[in-house]
Scaffold this motif. Structure first.
Motif, PDB file in Angstrom:
ATOM      1  N   ASP A  82      -9.548  -3.834  -0.033  1.00  0.00           N
ATOM      2  CA  ASP A  82      -9.358  -2.256   0.047  1.00  0.00           C
ATOM      3  C   ASP A  82     -10.562  -1.698   0.670  1.00  0.00           C
ATOM      4  O   ASP A  82     -10.270  -0.699   1.554  1.00  0.00           O
ATOM      5  CB  ASP A  82      -9.292  -1.687  -1.496  1.00  0.00           C
ATOM      6  CG  ASP A  82      -7.961  -1.769  -2.005  1.00  0.00           C
ATOM      7  OD1 ASP A  82      -7.011  -2.260  -1.201  1.00  0.00           O
ATOM      8  OD2 ASP A  82      -7.756  -1.444  -3.173  1.00  0.00           O
TER       9      ASP A  82
ATOM     10  N   LYS B  30      -9.979  -2.209   4.461  1.00  0.00           N
ATOM     11  CA  LYS B  30      -9.200  -1.270   5.170  1.00  0.00           C
ATOM     12  C   LYS B  30      -9.620   0.100   5.405  1.00  0.00           C
ATOM     13  O   LYS B  30      -9.269   0.876   6.435  1.00  0.00           O
ATOM     14  CB  LYS B  30      -7.915  -1.168   4.033  1.00  0.00           C
ATOM     15  CG  LYS B  30      -6.895  -2.497   3.924  1.00  0.00           C
ATOM     16  CD  LYS B  30      -5.806  -1.983   3.004  1.00  0.00           C
ATOM     17  CE  LYS B  30      -4.909  -3.397   2.874  1.00  0.00           C
ATOM     18  NZ  LYS B  30      -3.758  -3.090   1.984  1.00  0.00           N
TER      19      LYS B  30
ATOM     20  N   SER C 285     -12.186   0.047   8.161  1.00  0.00           N
ATOM     21  CA  SER C 285     -11.486  -0.038   9.409  1.00  0.00           C
ATOM     22  C   SER C 285     -10.950   1.229   9.900  1.00  0.00           C
ATOM     23  O   SER C 285     -11.081   1.540  10.912  1.00  0.00           O
ATOM     24  CB  SER C 285     -10.127  -0.778   9.233  1.00  0.00           C
ATOM     25  OG  SER C 285      -9.321  -0.768  10.317  1.00  0.00           O
TER      26      SER C 285
ATOM     27  N   VAL D  94      -7.367  -5.567  10.856  1.00  0.00           N
ATOM     28  CA  VAL D  94      -7.867  -6.333   9.579  1.00  0.00           C
ATOM     29  C   VAL D  94      -7.229  -7.750   9.386  1.00  0.00           C
ATOM     30  O   VAL D  94      -5.897  -7.750   9.242  1.00  0.00           O
ATOM     31  CB  VAL D  94      -7.626  -5.390   8.270  1.00  0.00           C
ATOM     32  CG1 VAL D  94      -8.209  -6.179   6.994  1.00  0.00           C
ATOM     33  CG2 VAL D  94      -8.332  -4.354   8.435  1.00  0.00           C
TER      34      VAL D  94
ATOM     35  N   SER E 284      -3.062  -6.899  -1.862  1.00  0.00           N
ATOM     36  CA  SER E 284      -3.475  -6.108  -0.941  1.00  0.00           C
ATOM     37  C   SER E 284      -3.169  -6.562   0.467  1.00  0.00           C
ATOM     38  O   SER E 284      -3.395  -5.870   1.494  1.00  0.00           O
ATOM     39  CB  SER E 284      -4.866  -5.522  -1.277  1.00  0.00           C
ATOM     40  OG  SER E 284      -5.341  -4.564  -0.381  1.00  0.00           O
TER      41      SER E 284
ATOM     42  N   ARG F 120       0.514  -1.535   2.598  1.00  0.00           N
ATOM     43  CA  ARG F 120       0.107  -0.304   3.164  1.00  0.00           C
ATOM     44  C   ARG F 120      -0.580   0.647   2.521  1.00  0.00           C
ATOM     45  O   ARG F 120      -0.805   1.948   2.778  1.00  0.00           O
ATOM     46  CB  ARG F 120       1.336   0.401   4.121  1.00  0.00           C
ATOM     47  CG  ARG F 120       2.329   0.835   2.886  1.00  0.00           C
ATOM     48  CD  ARG F 120       3.544   1.340   3.581  1.00  0.00           C
ATOM     49  NE  ARG F 120       4.825   1.459   2.751  1.00  0.00           N
ATOM     50  CZ  ARG F 120       4.714   2.867   2.056  1.00  0.00           C
ATOM     51  NH1 ARG F 120       4.136   3.907   2.428  1.00  0.00           N
ATOM     52  NH2 ARG F 120       5.819   2.968   1.020  1.00  0.00           N
TER      53      ARG F 120
ATOM     54  N   THR G 268      -4.236   1.511  -0.044  1.00  0.00           N
ATOM     55  CA  THR G 268      -5.820   1.303  -0.262  1.00  0.00           C
ATOM     56  C   THR G 268      -6.010   2.251  -1.597  1.00  0.00           C
ATOM     57  O   THR G 268      -5.696   3.421  -1.525  1.00  0.00           O
ATOM     58  CB  THR G 268      -6.738   1.268   0.877  1.00  0.00           C
ATOM     59  OG1 THR G 268      -7.867   0.767   0.243  1.00  0.00           O
ATOM     60  CG2 THR G 268      -7.156   2.647   1.358  1.00  0.00           C
TER      61      THR G 268
ATOM     62  N   PHE H 214      -3.194   1.165   7.226  1.00  0.00           N
ATOM     63  CA  PHE H 214      -3.863   0.466   6.103  1.00  0.00           C
ATOM     64  C   PHE H 214      -2.895  -0.954   6.033  1.00  0.00           C
ATOM     65  O   PHE H 214      -3.513  -1.698   5.014  1.00  0.00           O
ATOM     66  CB  PHE H 214      -3.774   1.036   4.642  1.00  0.00           C
ATOM     67  CG  PHE H 214      -4.672   2.484   4.733  1.00  0.00           C
ATOM     68  CD1 PHE H 214      -5.947   2.324   5.008  1.00  0.00           C
ATOM     69  CD2 PHE H 214      -4.022   3.551   4.485  1.00  0.00           C
ATOM     70  CE1 PHE H 214      -6.817   3.577   5.066  1.00  0.00           C
ATOM     71  CE2 PHE H 214      -4.818   4.762   4.577  1.00  0.00           C
ATOM     72  CZ  PHE H 214      -6.248   4.677   4.882  1.00  0.00           C
TER      73      PHE H 214
ATOM     74  N   PRO I  81      -2.950  -4.704   6.946  1.00  0.00           N
ATOM     75  CA  PRO I  81      -3.732  -5.586   7.521  1.00  0.00           C
ATOM     76  C   PRO I  81      -2.751  -6.164   8.936  1.00  0.00           C
ATOM     77  O   PRO I  81      -1.682  -6.289   8.603  1.00  0.00           O
ATOM     78  CB  PRO I  81      -3.834  -6.738   6.795  1.00  0.00           C
ATOM     79  CG  PRO I  81      -3.963  -6.161   5.306  1.00  0.00           C
ATOM     80  CD  PRO I  81      -2.907  -4.912   5.449  1.00  0.00           C
TER      81      PRO I  81
END
Length: 393
Positions: free
Chosen positions: A106, A109, A112, A137, A148, A152, A154, A172, A174
């Protein structure tokens, strides 16, 4: 009616999946990743193993290991600054490898997005749909629970108001998920229990959610078939490879399910408990799950009965009512056998808990998750449910 399904571009699943990191980076066109992890992954040697893998492939990288459990906006600031600083003066980081449980993933994300676009995390919280794509990610989960790596979502806590912010959107998700159950073999019993019940909650809530769809249903049912018979085995026999593999795959499938259908009341009411009293997320879900399930069953009798059958605690010939009685018995038994503490046993002060019940209920409702529940509660009903959870044995 069609449903939008989002998944990582690349998924590598099974024993040794994490060793494919260099190839996955190459497939994504990434050349200089920042590893985001936590101190435990450093202590256990997982971060160094990953670093050596990248060194052997001549991939420049750095490690940021200062993430914390239940990440806050303040806790990710240093990670954001690390991304902005780059590998060196001439080489920016072009990707992030998230190694660990739900909290490092999390955190990664969030870092990022903030590392690329700036701002504060509250700028990106629900109901905003974050479509911006941050640094790619690559998620490598080391617990079988949060899912996770394939969602989509976090969750980041706003330190200033003790609110767990739900952040949602394609940004969000990855770019890749490397799902390697061998990384869970050293997970301690407490974490195995909390993350395992979290995964079970994801699957159940996705299946009964108002946003459930044929795609999410299949992932949720498959997840419950894996988790139901294997949760205790993974807890009591930590080196049971088949149980660990089943839990890891179940967790990922549950993550896919709730990413497509959303979670519901358990998660909505769980987040404020974590924000105000620092109860680990999976544990607070476990504390709530039996009571919230009992509250919700009347509005989705057949759906919850399906959950009981998928978990293996009810037979195909059982009536829905009998199946649901068995489901509630099972959820209470899991909590007892896996030593899930009560709020009081965890150390939550009764006076403080009762004083802020209404504020917690209001935050839960604002998150949007309770509206997905088959039985949508009022704030007053959530206040009462918090009281029931406190008083349960």
């Amino acid at each position: 009616m069609s449903n939008r399904i989002l998944l990582p571009r690349i998924m590598q699943v099974g024993a040794g999946a994490s060793k494919k990191t260099p190839q996955v980076l190459a497939a994504l066109g990434c050349n200089c990743p920042l590893i985001i992890t936590d101190p435990m992954m450093v202590t256990l040697g997982y971060a160094e193993n990953l670093s050596q893998l990248l060194k052997d492939a001549s991939i420049p990288h750095a490690i940021f290991s200062d993430t914390v459990p239940e990440p806050t906006e303040d806790s990710i600031t240093a990670g954001v600054e690390t991304v902005k600083a780059g590998y060196d003066a001439t080489t920016p980081f072009d990707s992030i490898i998230a190694l660990g449980g739900g909290s490092p993933i999390d955190s990664a994300k969030a870092i990022s997005i903030l590392g690329k676009f700036g701002g504060q995390m509250r700028d990106y919280k629900f109901p905003r749909d974050v479509s911006e794509e941050g640094l790619p990610v690559i998620a490598i989960p080391t617990t079988a629970g949060t899912g996770s790596e394939v969602t989509r979502f976090t969750i980041i806590t706003d330190d200033k108001v003790d609110e767990k912010m739900l952040c949602v959107g394609l940004g969000f998700m990855p770019a890749a998920a490397l799902v390697d159950y061998e990384l869970t073999l050293s997970v301690p019993a407490r974490v195995t229990a909390d993350t395992g019940i979290d995964a079970l909650t994801h699957a159940m809530e996705a299946y009964v959610s108002a946003k459930a769809n044929p795609y999410s249903d299949q992932q949720a049912l498959a997840a419950m078939r894996l988790i139901g018979p294997n949760l205790r085995n993974a807890y009591f026999e930590p080196h049971n490879h088949p149980a660990r593999e089943a839990m890891m795959l179940g967790s990922t499938l549950a993550g896919i399910a709730f990413s497509a259908a959303s979670v519901a009341l358990v998660h909505g009411m769980s987040r404020p408990i974590g924000a105000f009293f620092h109860v680990p997320h999976g544990m607070s879900n476990a504390m709530l799950l039996p009571t919230i399930t009992a509250f919700s069953i009347p509005a989705a009798v057949s759906r919850y009965a399906d959950c009981a059958r998928a978990m293996g605690v009810a037979q195909a010939q059982d009536s829905d009512d009998v199946a649901n009685e068995k489901l509630l018995t099972e959820l209470r038994a899991i909590n007892k056998e896996l030593s899930v503490p009560s709020l009081a046993e965890f150390g939550v002060a009764e006076a403080e808990f009762f004083e802020i019940r209404e504020k917690m209920a209001e935050q839960a409702l604002a998150s949007g998750s309770p509206n997905n529940n088959p039985r949508v509660p009022t704030v007053a009903e959530m206040v009462d449910l918090y009281e029931q959870v406190w008083n349960q044995e």
